[in-house]
Design a protein around this motif. Structure first.
Motif, short mmCIF file in Angstrom:
data_model
loop_
_atom_site.label_atom_id
_atom_site.label_comp_id
_atom_site.label_asym_id
_atom_site.label_seq_id
_atom_site.Cartn_x
_atom_site.Cartn_y
_atom_site.Cartn_z
N HIS A 1 0.83 -1.21 0.00
CA HIS A 1 0.00 0.00 0.00
C HIS A 1 0.86 1.26 0.00
N ALA A 2 1.97 1.22 0.71
CA ALA A 2 2.89 2.36 0.70
C ALA A 2 3.87 2.28 -0.46
N GLY A 3 3.97 1.11 -1.11
CA GLY A 3 4.88 0.95 -2.23
C GLY A 3 6.32 0.80 -1.83
N LEU A 4 6.57 0.15 -0.67
CA LEU A 4 7.93 0.02 -0.15
C LEU A 4 8.39 -1.43 -0.18
N LEU A 5 9.66 -1.65 -0.52
CA LEU A 5 10.31 -2.93 -0.30
C LEU A 5 10.88 -2.92 1.11
N LEU A 6 10.50 -3.90 1.91
CA LEU A 6 10.91 -3.91 3.32
C LEU A 6 12.11 -4.81 3.55
N THR A 7 13.02 -4.81 2.62
CA THR A 7 14.21 -5.63 2.75
C THR A 7 15.40 -4.89 2.17
N PRO A 8 16.54 -4.94 2.83
CA PRO A 8 17.73 -4.26 2.31
C PRO A 8 18.44 -5.10 1.26
N GLN A 9 17.67 -5.60 0.30
CA GLN A 9 18.23 -6.42 -0.77
C GLN A 9 17.83 -5.81 -2.11
N PRO A 10 18.70 -5.81 -3.07
CA PRO A 10 20.04 -6.40 -3.03
C PRO A 10 21.07 -5.56 -2.29
N THR A 11 20.76 -4.28 -2.03
CA THR A 11 21.68 -3.44 -1.26
C THR A 11 20.86 -2.67 -0.22
N GLU A 12 21.56 -2.11 0.74
CA GLU A 12 20.90 -1.39 1.83
C GLU A 12 20.02 -0.25 1.31
N GLU A 13 20.41 0.35 0.19
CA GLU A 13 19.68 1.53 -0.31
C GLU A 13 18.25 1.20 -0.71
N TRP A 14 17.96 -0.08 -1.02
CA TRP A 14 16.62 -0.45 -1.46
C TRP A 14 15.67 -0.66 -0.29
N GLY A 15 16.19 -0.90 0.90
CA GLY A 15 15.35 -1.15 2.05
C GLY A 15 14.52 0.07 2.41
N ASP A 16 13.19 -0.09 2.50
CA ASP A 16 12.24 0.98 2.86
C ASP A 16 12.22 2.12 1.84
N TYR A 17 12.71 1.87 0.64
CA TYR A 17 12.68 2.92 -0.39
C TYR A 17 11.32 2.90 -1.06
N PRO A 18 10.71 4.06 -1.29
CA PRO A 18 9.36 4.13 -1.89
C PRO A 18 9.40 3.88 -3.40
N VAL A 19 9.62 2.64 -3.79
CA VAL A 19 9.83 2.34 -5.20
C VAL A 19 8.61 2.65 -6.06
N ALA A 20 7.42 2.31 -5.56
CA ALA A 20 6.22 2.54 -6.38
C ALA A 20 5.87 4.03 -6.51
N PRO A 21 5.82 4.78 -5.40
CA PRO A 21 5.54 6.21 -5.55
C PRO A 21 6.56 6.94 -6.41
N ARG A 22 7.82 6.57 -6.26
CA ARG A 22 8.86 7.25 -7.03
C ARG A 22 8.74 6.92 -8.52
N GLU B 1 20.70 -19.94 10.10
CA GLU B 1 19.82 -18.78 10.14
C GLU B 1 19.73 -18.14 8.76
N CYS B 2 18.53 -17.79 8.37
CA CYS B 2 18.27 -17.15 7.07
C CYS B 2 18.26 -15.64 7.27
N PRO B 3 18.59 -14.86 6.25
CA PRO B 3 18.50 -13.39 6.38
C PRO B 3 17.11 -12.92 6.78
N CYS B 4 16.07 -13.74 6.55
CA CYS B 4 14.72 -13.34 6.93
C CYS B 4 14.51 -13.40 8.43
N GLY B 5 15.40 -14.09 9.17
CA GLY B 5 15.27 -14.23 10.61
C GLY B 5 14.87 -15.62 11.04
#
Length: 419
Positions: free
Chosen positions: A156-177, A252-256
């Motif tokens: 709904h907010a258009g965010l990827l909630l994972t720092p993959q493939p790099t930290e810059e993508w985590g919580d970035y508003p990909v859809a709105p942008r 342990e997986c990166p997902c936790g």
């Protein structure tokens, strides 16, 4: 402005009628009234509205049952278009489809994973525009873009909630942008959920069925569709079968979580296992430093198809693990069909289909009540991209485009919440 009571629930009624016309290919007003339980005058009013918007056209006469032959209706495929974009770690696919879900243009290119979002999204937008230009599609008829990718995500907010493939993508508003750059609505959704709903739209599954999709690209995802609707859960991050634990004592997986299926059966896992076999690594010229697991996995799968014993063992082992996951989601959701979709099934799909079917036949809880079929996706490697475009089209069925006298079309945020 129409004042008939039907317009109090206009979006739902309109969507139901339009979806029936889509599914039937051609259908009469009388058949629509019989199927929906709505009165003939109500159906005539809804159809008139759809025809005014150009979404539906008359398509000749049907067979007479004793009186005047009924007039048939069908979708007008060129009335609307949508774009699907699969944003993968190593590859991107863009498709343009018409209102009937038929693909009219496609392009693919190396993924934008190593670019920062501020560089990747303008590049992606340029590719979308170039694809629309090549297809000579009028942008006024484009409903929007379905951007599909891995999870977790806040759709709904258009965010990827994972720092993959790099930290810059985590919580970035990909859809709105991306919507801002393109100047059109953008929906963000899970690639596996999109692949699942694409099968329904294309008409290859019974619309009344409950079916699942196992989607495998670089990672493994899942989706479940019930009566034409994707099962969402509380945050639309459901059926993530790649992160079902199959070994409580696993790494342990990166997902936790620990011992996730993806770390045993996914393409990256298969490549890592192959790299531990020096003979196979040398034979296939596998690159131990690569992050392009799709390409390396395809080499292993091709070798398995060609009869290489070691490669075959790795693929069959992966398939058995996936079979375990298929049994799990079949038992949880009482599925009657499982669709295998995504680029990683492109080469060795027949091996996966056979072994997953064996596991499902042998171990599914409800196997005595009904069979469960395992089938390849009709959309193949492009299933997620096509499904992304379909999700945009489905928003048209859910809320519809407003008529000129009804005010402006719904904004992107409303369009997102409608799907």
């Amino acid at each position: 402005m129409p004042t008939s009571p039907v317009w109090n629930s206009r979006p739902k009624t309109r969507g139901m009628v339009l979806d029936l016309i889509r599914a039937a290919r051609t259908i009469s007003r009388i058949e629509l009234a019989t199927t929906t339980g709505l009165t003939p005058p109500t159906i005539s009013e809804v159809v008139r509205d759809l025809m005014t918007d150009g979404l539906v056209v008359e398509a000749g006469r049907g067979a007479s049952t004793g009186g005047k032959p009924p007039t048939l209706l069908r979708l007008n495929p060129t009335a609307r278009y949508s774009v699907g974009v699969q944003l993968e770690r190593n590859t991107c696919v863009i498709v343009v489809v018409d209102l009937a879900g038929r693909q009219v243009a496609r392009t693919s290119f190396r993924g934008t994973a190593q670019m920062p979002p501020e560089q990747a999204l303008p590049f992606l937008a340029a590719q979308v525009n170039a694809t629309l230009d090549a297809a000579a599609v009028d942008r006024a008829r484009v409903l929007g873009v379905g951007l599909v990718s891995y999870g977790p995500q806040d759709r709904h907010a258009g965010l990827l909630l994972t720092p993959q493939p790099t930290e810059e993508w985590g919580d970035y508003p990909v859809a709105p942008r991306l919507a801002e750059i393109l100047g059109m609505p953008v929906l963000l959704d899970n690639d596996a959920a999109a692949a699942a709903i694409g099968e329904y739209w294309i008409g290859t599954v019974d619309p009344r069925s409950t079916y699942g999709c196992i989607y495998m690209a670089t990672g493994i995802g899942g989706g479940v569709v019930v009566a034409g609707e994707v099962y969402r859960g509380s945050s639309s991050n459901s059926v993530e079968i790649g992160h079902i634990s199959i070994d409580v004592h696993g790494d342990e997986c990166p997902c936790g979580n620990r011992g996730c299926l993806e770390n045993y059966s996914g393409p990256a896992a298969v490549v890592r296992q192959a790299l531990e076999l020096p003979g196979l690594t040398d034979q296939l010229m596998l690159d131990p430093t690569t992050t392009d697991f799709l390409t390396e996995f395809a080499r292993i799968a091709a070798a398995a198809n060609a009869g290489d014993t070691q490669a075959r063992h790795l693929i069959e082992q992966s398939a058995r693990y996936l079979g375990c996951a298929a049994v799990t989601i079949t038992t949880l959701f009482d599925l009657d069909l499982i669709v295998l979709a995504g680029p990683s099934f492109a080469v060795a799909g027949s091996i996966y289909q056979t072994l997953i079917q064996q596991e499902v036949d042998r171990r599914t809880f409800a196997r005595r009540a009904h069979p469960v079929r395992v089938v390849p996706s009709v959309n193949g490697s492009d299933a997620a991209a096509i499904g992304g475009a379909v999700l945009v089209l489905q928003s048209e069925l859910t809320v519809g485009r407003a008529r000129a006298d009804d005010g402006p079309a719904p904004p992107a945020a409303e369009m997102r919440s409608a799907t």
